[in-house]
Design a protein around this motif. Structure first.
Motif, mmCIF file in Angstrom:
data_model
loop_
_atom_site.group_PDB
_atom_site.id
_atom_site.type_symbol
_atom_site.label_atom_id
_atom_site.label_comp_id
_atom_site.label_asym_id
_atom_site.label_seq_id
_atom_site.Cartn_x
_atom_site.Cartn_y
_atom_site.Cartn_z
ATOM 1 N N SER A 67 0.826 -1.201 0.000
ATOM 2 C CA SER A 67 0.000 0.000 0.000
ATOM 3 C C SER A 67 0.861 1.252 0.000
ATOM 4 C CB SER A 67 -0.891 0.011 1.244
ATOM 5 O OG SER A 67 -1.685 -1.130 1.273
ATOM 6 N N ARG A 123 -0.890 3.412 9.744
ATOM 7 C CA ARG A 123 -1.525 2.439 8.863
ATOM 8 C C ARG A 123 -1.484 2.907 7.422
ATOM 9 N NH1 ARG A 123 -6.765 0.081 12.033
ATOM 10 N NH2 ARG A 123 -5.606 -0.785 13.744
ATOM 11 N N PRO A 124 -1.565 1.972 6.523
ATOM 12 C CA PRO A 124 -1.608 0.522 6.723
ATOM 13 C C PRO A 124 -0.246 -0.004 7.170
ATOM 14 C CG PRO A 124 -1.513 0.997 4.388
ATOM 15 C CD PRO A 124 -1.603 2.321 5.094
ATOM 16 N N VAL A 183 2.244 -3.352 7.230
ATOM 17 C CA VAL A 183 2.585 -4.643 6.639
ATOM 18 C C VAL A 183 3.776 -5.169 7.427
ATOM 19 C CG1 VAL A 183 3.399 -5.815 4.555
ATOM 20 C CG2 VAL A 183 1.817 -3.882 4.355
ATOM 21 N N ASP A 217 -6.516 -8.562 12.518
ATOM 22 C CA ASP A 217 -6.586 -8.150 11.106
ATOM 23 C C ASP A 217 -6.073 -6.732 10.892
ATOM 24 O OD1 ASP A 217 -8.605 -6.715 12.293
ATOM 25 O OD2 ASP A 217 -10.175 -7.394 10.949
ATOM 26 N N ARG A 222 -1.207 -6.455 8.005
ATOM 27 C CA ARG A 222 -1.127 -7.415 6.898
ATOM 28 C C ARG A 222 0.188 -8.162 7.031
ATOM 29 N NH1 ARG A 222 0.121 -5.963 0.876
ATOM 30 N NH2 ARG A 222 0.404 -8.053 0.094
ATOM 31 N N VAL A 250 3.046 -10.748 5.683
ATOM 32 C CA VAL A 250 3.641 -11.284 4.462
ATOM 33 C C VAL A 250 4.719 -12.278 4.882
ATOM 34 C CG1 VAL A 250 4.952 -10.742 2.370
ATOM 35 C CG2 VAL A 250 3.184 -9.154 3.185
#
Length: 137
Positions: free
Chosen positions: A7, A112-113, A115, A130, A133, A135
């Motif tokens: 993002s 935010r967002p 990761v 949630d 994110r 990875v």
């Protein structure tokens, strides 16, 4: 190799494995950090991640160079209490997940967002829910 899309803006958190792979020039970790920076994301690590990722074979010069380009987030009393609360709320134990809880708590406070590059998807999903994110690296 296909790149994963990140993002615009926000924060990229490296856990121990994310930092280790970045220090070791792992292609996918380097590409993800470069893409995050290109998109204006800040790259951050917990101060405890430095301890967790360092071992006898760590390239100290490369580690110092990597650390010079990331924001290192320190932990104080309030952050330790919040990380402890995460452990209690998830049923995880500090003996095995203390640093994960600190990293998760730190990630939850970032712009935010958010990761996170991690190898511990299961525990981090429990700790971050949630709101981060995850990875896999």
């Amino acid at each position: 190799m296909a790149r994963r899309k990140l993002s615009h803006e926000g924060t990229l958190v490296l856990d121990c494995e994310g930092l280790s792979k970045f220090v070791n020039d792992h292609e996918s970790a380097v590409a993800l950090v470069a893409e995050a920076r290109k998109r204006g994301m800040e790259v951050v690590i917990s101060a405890l991640t430095i301890i967790e990722a360092t071992h006898r074979r760590t390239d100290k010069a490369r580690l110092a160079w990597v650390l010079s380009g990331v924001r290192i987030v320190h932990i104080g009393d309030e952050e330790a209490k919040a990380a402890s609360a995460l452990l209690l709320n998830t049923g995880l134990h500090g003996h095995t997940c203390a640093i994960d809880a600190v990293v998760a708590e730190m990630a939850l406070r970032q712009q935010r967002p958010v990761v996170m590059l991690t190898c511990d998807i299961d525990d981090m999903a429990k700790l971050c829910g949630d709101r981060v994110r995850l990875v896999a690296v």
